[in-house]
Design an enzyme around this catalytic site. Structure first.
Site, PDB file in Angstrom:
ATOM      1  N   CYS A  87       0.836  -1.204   0.000  1.00  0.00           N
ATOM      2  CA  CYS A  87       0.000   0.000   0.000  1.00  0.00           C
ATOM      3  C   CYS A  87       0.873   1.257   0.000  1.00  0.00           C
ATOM      4  O   CYS A  87       1.593   1.487  -0.950  1.00  0.00           O
ATOM      5  CB  CYS A  87      -0.980  -0.058   1.173  1.00  0.00           C
ATOM      6  SG  CYS A  87      -2.389   1.038   0.964  1.00  0.00           S
ATOM      7  N   HIS A 196      -3.642  -5.691   0.982  1.00  0.00           N
ATOM      8  CA  HIS A 196      -3.033  -5.968   2.286  1.00  0.00           C
ATOM      9  C   HIS A 196      -3.091  -7.445   2.675  1.00  0.00           C
ATOM     10  O   HIS A 196      -3.986  -7.843   3.434  1.00  0.00           O
ATOM     11  CB  HIS A 196      -3.766  -5.163   3.366  1.00  0.00           C
ATOM     12  CG  HIS A 196      -3.564  -3.697   3.259  1.00  0.00           C
ATOM     13  ND1 HIS A 196      -2.463  -3.059   3.799  1.00  0.00           N
ATOM     14  CD2 HIS A 196      -4.303  -2.737   2.677  1.00  0.00           C
ATOM     15  CE1 HIS A 196      -2.541  -1.760   3.554  1.00  0.00           C
ATOM     16  NE2 HIS A 196      -3.646  -1.531   2.865  1.00  0.00           N
ATOM     17  N   GLU A 198      -1.353  -8.809   4.829  1.00  0.00           N
ATOM     18  CA  GLU A 198      -1.123  -8.900   6.283  1.00  0.00           C
ATOM     19  C   GLU A 198      -2.412  -8.785   7.083  1.00  0.00           C
ATOM     20  O   GLU A 198      -2.422  -9.058   8.279  1.00  0.00           O
ATOM     21  CB  GLU A 198      -0.125  -7.810   6.732  1.00  0.00           C
ATOM     22  CG  GLU A 198      -0.672  -6.389   6.855  1.00  0.00           C
ATOM     23  CD  GLU A 198      -0.721  -5.632   5.526  1.00  0.00           C
ATOM     24  OE1 GLU A 198      -0.598  -6.264   4.460  1.00  0.00           O
ATOM     25  OE2 GLU A 198      -0.890  -4.397   5.569  1.00  0.00           O
TER      26      GLU A 198
END
Lengths: 220, 80
Positions: A87, A196, A198
């Site tokens: 990002c 994302h 994560e």
């Protein structure tokens, strides 16, 4: 693999990244403040997390790319060290010249906060070897400036050299050239992507679709 | 000495903000408005008395930070 997570003012996903690394690596990554001039000794992987570094002033990532720590990150990358930018981290890597192209305002002008599907374009890399080639996985995205662009020659080179890491597989919502969601540097050791992974690394988050990225890095 | 740096998206780079402004102007009744492009103006107060040096310095700043040459072009004007 020993990881360091960079922290710039305005970054807000560093704890998500700590969690993802902890889950897969089994140890704590180090957080490194952007004013440091050196990375901790023995760091193999530098992670630039998401957020809004320096309030996105001037351009997303433009200020962070000039932070003192980025000289050390460039040296690390030049030595063949691993770098992951997600990002805002991806935006910073392009602004720093570690990855080609740029991220423009989303074509529809709207901030996109939703899940997307990503297709794995190659699985012979340290980042992607826990997925099958062509596999699709869910990844949350949360960005206003994710419209990947580069000149036609650069895009052709990325595709010709097989440096596209991920493409949007269920619709191109931000206008990215050739549906590109993430790219590698030519040595396949620097990866930048907008969504994302994560944020999907534990069943409690609603899924583990992003965990293979961190498991792959942990095994490297 | 003041340098005025104008940064614009390169021709051919999608400018959705410009498009949105164009639509809004059309909606306001300005039917003559065609393409709209939006950029940034950055004014720099420089400790410099030589206009050529000031311009060269501002161009250097534009290339290194103020503009992203992948997507933007810039021009520098020196104001008296």
């Amino acid at each position: 693999m020993k990881a360091a997570i960079l922290l710039f003012p305005g970054i807000n996903r560093e704890r998500d990244m700590v969690l993802a690394v902890r889950q897969s690596f089994g140890h704590e990554p180090q957080i490194v403040w952007h004013k440091e001039t050196e990375l901790p000794a023995g760091v193999d992987l530098v992670i630039l997390p998401g957020g809004f570094s320096f309030g996105d002033y001037l351009r997303c990532g433009a200020m962070a790319a000039q932070s003192p720590i980025m000289q050390a990150v460039k040296a690390h990358a030049a030595r063949g060290g691993y770098v992951l930018g997600v990002c805002n981290g991806f935006q910073i890597l392009t602004e720093a010249g570690l990855l080609p192209g740029a991220l423009l305002r989303n074509a529809g002008l709207r901030f996109l906060s939703m899940d997307t599907m990503l297709r794995v374009e190659r699985n012979d890399t340290v980042f992607t070897n826990k997925w099958a080639k062509g596999a699709e996985f869910r990844a949350p995205m949360a960005h206003g400036d994710g419209n990947y662009t580069a000149d036609a020659a650069t895009l052709d080179r990325l595709e010709g050299e097989n440096l596209v890491a991920f493409r949007y597989a269920d619709g191109n919502r931000n206008g990215s050239a050739r549906d590109i969601a993430g790219i590698f540097a030519p040595n396949l050791r620097v990866l930048g992507l907008m969504p994302h992974p994560e944020n999907l690394v534990d069943p409690l988050m609603g899924g583990t679709d992003g965990k293979p990225l961190f498991d792959a890095l942990a095994a490297a | 000495m003041k340098a005025i740096v104008t940064v614009m998206l390169k021709n051919g780079v999608l400018d959705p903000q410009g498009k949105a402004i164009g639509h809004a102007l059309n909606n306001l009744g300005f039917a003559q408005v065609g393409e709209v492009r939006m950029g940034k103006i950055i004014e720099l107060e420089l400790a410099e008395t030589d206009a050529a040096k000031a311009k060269a310095a501002a161009e250097d700043m534009a290339k290194k930070l103020l503009a992203n040459m992948v997507i933007e072009s810039f021009k520098v004007e020196i104001a008296a």
